[in-house]
Design a protein around this motif. Structure first.
Motif, mmCIF file in Angstrom:
data_model
loop_
_atom_site.group_PDB
_atom_site.id
_atom_site.type_symbol
_atom_site.label_atom_id
_atom_site.label_comp_id
_atom_site.label_asym_id
_atom_site.label_seq_id
_atom_site.Cartn_x
_atom_site.Cartn_y
_atom_site.Cartn_z
ATOM 1 N N ASP A 1 0.840 -1.188 0.000
ATOM 2 C CA ASP A 1 0.000 0.000 0.000
ATOM 3 C C ASP A 1 0.880 1.244 0.000
ATOM 4 O O ASP A 1 2.034 1.198 0.455
ATOM 5 C CB ASP A 1 -0.901 0.019 1.241
ATOM 6 C CG ASP A 1 -1.943 -1.088 1.217
ATOM 7 O OD1 ASP A 1 -2.582 -1.252 0.165
ATOM 8 O OD2 ASP A 1 -2.099 -1.784 2.243
ATOM 9 N N PRO A 2 0.351 2.372 -0.501
ATOM 10 C CA PRO A 2 1.125 3.621 -0.420
ATOM 11 C C PRO A 2 1.554 3.894 1.020
ATOM 12 O O PRO A 2 0.771 3.737 1.952
ATOM 13 C CB PRO A 2 0.132 4.679 -0.938
ATOM 14 C CG PRO A 2 -0.781 3.921 -1.841
ATOM 15 C CD PRO A 2 -0.936 2.564 -1.210
ATOM 16 N N GLY A 3 2.803 4.275 1.180
ATOM 17 C CA GLY A 3 3.342 4.525 2.510
ATOM 18 C C GLY A 3 4.061 3.354 3.115
ATOM 19 O O GLY A 3 4.808 3.515 4.099
ATOM 20 N N ASP A 4 3.859 2.149 2.569
ATOM 21 C CA ASP A 4 4.562 0.974 3.098
ATOM 22 C C ASP A 4 6.069 1.124 2.866
ATOM 23 O O ASP A 4 6.503 1.557 1.792
ATOM 24 C CB ASP A 4 4.076 -0.303 2.412
ATOM 25 C CG ASP A 4 2.769 -0.816 2.984
ATOM 26 O OD1 ASP A 4 2.353 -0.302 4.037
ATOM 27 O OD2 ASP A 4 2.161 -1.719 2.370
ATOM 28 N N PRO A 5 6.879 0.730 3.851
ATOM 29 C CA PRO A 5 8.339 0.800 3.678
ATOM 30 C C PRO A 5 8.884 -0.456 3.008
ATOM 31 O O PRO A 5 8.367 -1.558 3.180
ATOM 32 C CB PRO A 5 8.854 0.923 5.110
ATOM 33 C CG PRO A 5 7.799 0.248 5.950
ATOM 34 C CD PRO A 5 6.487 0.398 5.234
ATOM 35 N N LYS B 1 8.291 -4.208 4.880
ATOM 36 C CA LYS B 1 7.538 -5.394 4.480
ATOM 37 C C LYS B 1 8.242 -6.207 3.407
ATOM 38 O O LYS B 1 7.743 -7.259 2.994
ATOM 39 C CB LYS B 1 6.156 -4.982 3.965
ATOM 40 C CG LYS B 1 5.256 -4.369 5.036
ATOM 41 C CD LYS B 1 3.875 -4.119 4.488
ATOM 42 C CE LYS B 1 2.931 -3.624 5.589
ATOM 43 N NZ LYS B 1 1.558 -3.426 5.090
ATOM 44 N N ALA B 2 9.372 -5.691 2.899
ATOM 45 C CA ALA B 2 10.075 -6.392 1.821
ATOM 46 C C ALA B 2 11.476 -5.841 1.705
ATOM 47 O O ALA B 2 11.808 -4.788 2.261
ATOM 48 C CB ALA B 2 9.324 -6.221 0.497
ATOM 49 N N VAL B 3 12.306 -6.566 0.941
ATOM 50 C CA VAL B 3 13.635 -6.088 0.603
ATOM 51 C C VAL B 3 13.856 -6.351 -0.878
ATOM 52 O O VAL B 3 13.480 -7.416 -1.400
ATOM 53 C CB VAL B 3 14.729 -6.764 1.459
ATOM 54 C CG1 VAL B 3 14.703 -8.281 1.295
ATOM 55 C CG2 VAL B 3 16.108 -6.216 1.113
ATOM 56 N N TYR C 1 18.322 2.353 -10.507
ATOM 57 C CA TYR C 1 17.420 3.503 -10.505
ATOM 58 C C TYR C 1 15.997 3.117 -10.908
ATOM 59 O O TYR C 1 15.025 3.699 -10.412
ATOM 60 C CB TYR C 1 17.951 4.591 -11.448
ATOM 61 C CG TYR C 1 18.324 4.097 -12.827
ATOM 62 C CD1 TYR C 1 17.403 4.045 -13.853
ATOM 63 C CD2 TYR C 1 19.626 3.680 -13.096
ATOM 64 C CE1 TYR C 1 17.746 3.589 -15.109
ATOM 65 C CE2 TYR C 1 19.985 3.220 -14.350
ATOM 66 C CZ TYR C 1 19.038 3.173 -15.365
ATOM 67 O OH TYR C 1 19.385 2.695 -16.607
ATOM 68 N N GLY C 2 15.834 2.137 -11.806
ATOM 69 C CA GLY C 2 14.493 1.735 -12.237
ATOM 70 C C GLY C 2 13.677 1.139 -11.112
ATOM 71 O O GLY C 2 12.462 1.322 -11.046
ATOM 72 N N ALA C 3 14.338 0.421 -10.202
ATOM 73 C CA ALA C 3 13.630 -0.169 -9.064
ATOM 74 C C ALA C 3 13.167 0.921 -8.106
ATOM 75 O O ALA C 3 12.014 0.947 -7.678
ATOM 76 C CB ALA C 3 14.527 -1.169 -8.348
ATOM 77 N N ARG C 4 14.089 1.819 -7.753
ATOM 78 C CA ARG C 4 13.707 2.887 -6.832
ATOM 79 C C ARG C 4 12.550 3.709 -7.400
ATOM 80 O O ARG C 4 11.600 4.049 -6.698
ATOM 81 C CB ARG C 4 14.903 3.789 -6.529
ATOM 82 C CG ARG C 4 14.550 4.909 -5.545
ATOM 83 C CD ARG C 4 15.693 5.861 -5.284
ATOM 84 N NE ARG C 4 16.710 5.261 -4.432
ATOM 85 C CZ ARG C 4 17.965 5.052 -4.791
ATOM 86 N NH1 ARG C 4 18.361 5.382 -6.006
ATOM 87 N NH2 ARG C 4 18.821 4.516 -3.959
ATOM 88 N N GLY D 1 4.214 4.881 -4.383
ATOM 89 C CA GLY D 1 3.976 5.494 -3.080
ATOM 90 C C GLY D 1 4.684 4.814 -1.933
ATOM 91 O O GLY D 1 4.403 5.116 -0.766
ATOM 92 N N LEU D 2 5.619 3.901 -2.223
ATOM 93 C CA LEU D 2 6.315 3.204 -1.147
ATOM 94 C C LEU D 2 7.427 4.081 -0.579
ATOM 95 O O LEU D 2 7.951 4.967 -1.245
ATOM 96 C CB LEU D 2 6.917 1.894 -1.653
ATOM 97 C CG LEU D 2 5.989 0.923 -2.391
ATOM 98 C CD1 LEU D 2 6.695 -0.409 -2.612
ATOM 99 C CD2 LEU D 2 4.687 0.731 -1.635
ATOM 100 N N GLU D 3 7.784 3.800 0.658
ATOM 101 C CA GLU D 3 8.897 4.493 1.298
ATOM 102 C C GLU D 3 10.135 3.619 1.174
ATOM 103 O O GLU D 3 10.211 2.539 1.763
ATOM 104 C CB GLU D 3 8.597 4.764 2.772
ATOM 105 C CG GLU D 3 9.729 5.479 3.495
ATOM 106 C CD GLU D 3 9.516 5.572 4.998
ATOM 107 O OE1 GLU D 3 10.365 6.166 5.678
ATOM 108 O OE2 GLU D 3 8.493 5.014 5.493
ATOM 109 N N CYS D 4 11.095 4.068 0.374
ATOM 110 C CA CYS D 4 12.318 3.291 0.160
ATOM 111 C C CYS D 4 13.303 3.561 1.302
ATOM 112 O O CYS D 4 13.695 4.713 1.523
ATOM 113 C CB CYS D 4 12.950 3.653 -1.178
ATOM 114 S SG CYS D 4 11.987 3.107 -2.614
ATOM 115 N N LEU D 5 13.677 2.502 2.018
ATOM 116 C CA LEU D 5 14.634 2.623 3.110
ATOM 117 C C LEU D 5 15.984 2.120 2.619
ATOM 118 O O LEU D 5 16.178 0.918 2.414
ATOM 119 C CB LEU D 5 14.177 1.790 4.318
ATOM 120 C CG LEU D 5 12.784 2.117 4.876
ATOM 121 C CD1 LEU D 5 12.461 1.192 6.038
ATOM 122 C CD2 LEU D 5 12.705 3.573 5.299
#
Length: 496
Positions: A217-221, A266-268, A230-233, A240-244
């Protein structure tokens, strides 16, 4: 009769090069329609007689009549027997047109986009050069592709399948190709795949976007390597994901930050076999740690195995998906780099529980890949031609990497320090002098050399300055010319 300015407007429409492929009657119809839409001809006003307008425009009367007929069919004009043609009233439309000029939409205004649309637009997208020049990274050699063989296999497919190939295809992908992909990744990459777990897509980029929208969901990290592809980010941020960001060292992604309990994401996202852009290989102990982390927290591992076919020192390590007994890994691959970009075929090996949801989600994107290309590729793989082509290209690329490395050390030693990779299609080079990364990239572009900067691939854009140099698509002679051009350009800017 039209006023002179209106007649000239219609003539301009007919003569404009952008409308050259349009039939004459359609150009006349579009020109008059635009005059009506712009309010230049008010409702109720008469149009010129078809004979008079034909003479003014230098066309036949039948051509003008055809244009008028279309305008009448669309409701823009009324035709009265014995009286002529008149602009229709269109009361509701006319009310909408009474907009004061300051409120009218201007072509240079920023469009009102959704938050997701605005994020996608700001990212700049992922653009590839239509005609790549040295040293654009990630581009394979296509001049040596066995095109006659491919054409023969395609003819065989069309002869055997016939018009059936013209129907809609399976959104999960053609079964023969899914079976061939599963056999290939099991044998060559140590995967745990079956045909019913493979989904055929247009690219790895589509796979990333589909994962981002269907699993989060949007906001999920989400944890992402730093530096990263760069294409993944961009795909994750557009969803809407938060990339950590998680730092990468010589052994791949540093897992300590990920192992925190409770989990921060929630993922890597990983490129474990050949990290982009550093070239590091993720060690076995870190792979196993991530697999246990994903199982413990019911998180996902998104594994992008984008160019593992091209390994020049020993055999590549097995993919993470093949080591994962808990089915928490999504394994993404592509034929863009192993064959040719115009093929537009990638794939993802899915955990069993995700096959149906992601297949349904895919139907809302583009539905399916072209059947003929899928079946031709399946035959290409089944006949052993894919493996043979990869082996040939691996030899070419290893030679070109050696050539580029030698030329960098000979001509660019005062500017860069190359980090020679054990695989892949590009070599990272770190700047050692005082020149800024952007100045180097701009100077290279002015002499026809393309470089991808390294610092922007870091989350904060603060990584060590340098650039990637692709070598796979360029002959040794082209590489030498490019390196000499680059050396001259760098000497010129360093002297200023």
């Amino acid at each position: 009769m039209f006023r002179h300015s209106q007649l000239e407007s219609v003539k301009a429409w007919l003569a404009h090069p952008a409308h050259a492929t349009m039939p004459l009657h359609a150009r006349i119809q579009r020109a008059i329609r635009q005059l009506i839409l712009d309010g230049a001809i008010a409702p109720g006003k008469p149009l010129p007689a078809s004979r008079a307008l034909a003479m003014s425009l230098g066309v036949s009367r039948d051509t003008v009549e055809a244009g008028y007929a279309q305008l009448h069919a669309e409701g823009f004009i009324e035709r009265r027997v014995g009286s002529g043609s008149f602009v229709a009233e269109m009361t509701g439309f006319a009310a909408q047109r009474r907009v004061s000029p300051p409120d009218a939409f201007r072509g240079d205004q920023a469009p009102r986009l959704s938050q997701r649309g605005a994020a996608m637009f700001r990212s700049g997208g992922v653009r590839e050069m239509l005609s790549p020049r040295p040293f654009a990274p990630g581009v394979p050699e296509i001049r040596s592709f066995p095109l006659p063989l491919w054409e023969r296999l395609e003819r065989q497919v069309l002869k055997e399948v016939g018009t059936q190939a013209l129907h809609h295809g399976d959104p999960q992908g053609a079964e023969p190709l899914r079976r061939a992909i599963a056999d290939y990744v099991n044998l060559e990459r140590g995967a745990r795949a079956t045909a019913d777990r493979v989904m055929v897509l247009t690219s790895s980029q589509q796979a990333l976007s589909l994962c981002a929208t269907m699993l989060f969901d949007p906001g999920d990290p989400i944890f992402i390597e730093d530096p990263a592809y760069y294409g993944a980010r961009k795909a994750f941020e557009a969803a809407g994901l938060e990339c950590l960001p998680v730092r990468v060292d010589g052994q791949g992604i540093m897992v300590e930050q990920i192992m925190a309990d409770p989990p921060k994401a929630k993922a890597v996202f990983l490129t474990p076999s050949h990290q982009f852009p550093t070239g590091a290989t993720l060690t076995l102990d870190r792979r196993l740690a991530l697999i246990e982390w994903a199982a413990r927290h019911q998180a996902w591992i998104i594994e992008d195995d984008y160019d593992s076919e091209f390994h020049y020192a020993g055999k590549p390590t097995a993919c993470v998906q093949g080591l994962d007994p808990h089915d928490r890994t999504l394994y993404i691959g592509t034929f863009t780099k192993s064959l040719f970009p115009g093929l537009r075929i990638g794939y993802v090996v899915l955990p069993p529980q995700l096959v149906k949801p992601l297949t349904v989600g895919r139907t809302l994107l583009d539905g399916h890949n072209a059947s003929v290309a899928q079946l031709t590729l399946a035959r290409f793989m089944e006949g052993g031609h894919f493996g043979a082509h990869v082996r040939t290209m691996r030899g070419f690329y290893a030679e070109r990497l050696d050539v580029l490395t030698r030329l960098i050390r000979k001509h660019l030693s005062g500017f860069v320090e190359p980090q020679v990779p054990i695989g892949g299609l590009q070599i990272p080079c770190f700047l050692t002098g005082d020149l800024s990364e952007q100045k180097v990239i701009d100077a290279a572009r002015r002499v026809g050399v393309e470089l991808l900067g390294l610092s922007a691939l870091h989350a904060a854009g603060d990584g060590r300055a340098g650039f990637l140099m692709g070598f796979a698509a360029y002959t040794p002679d082209e590489i030498e010319v490019g390196v000499k051009k680059l050396a001259n350009a760098l000497r010129s800017v360093s002297a200023t």
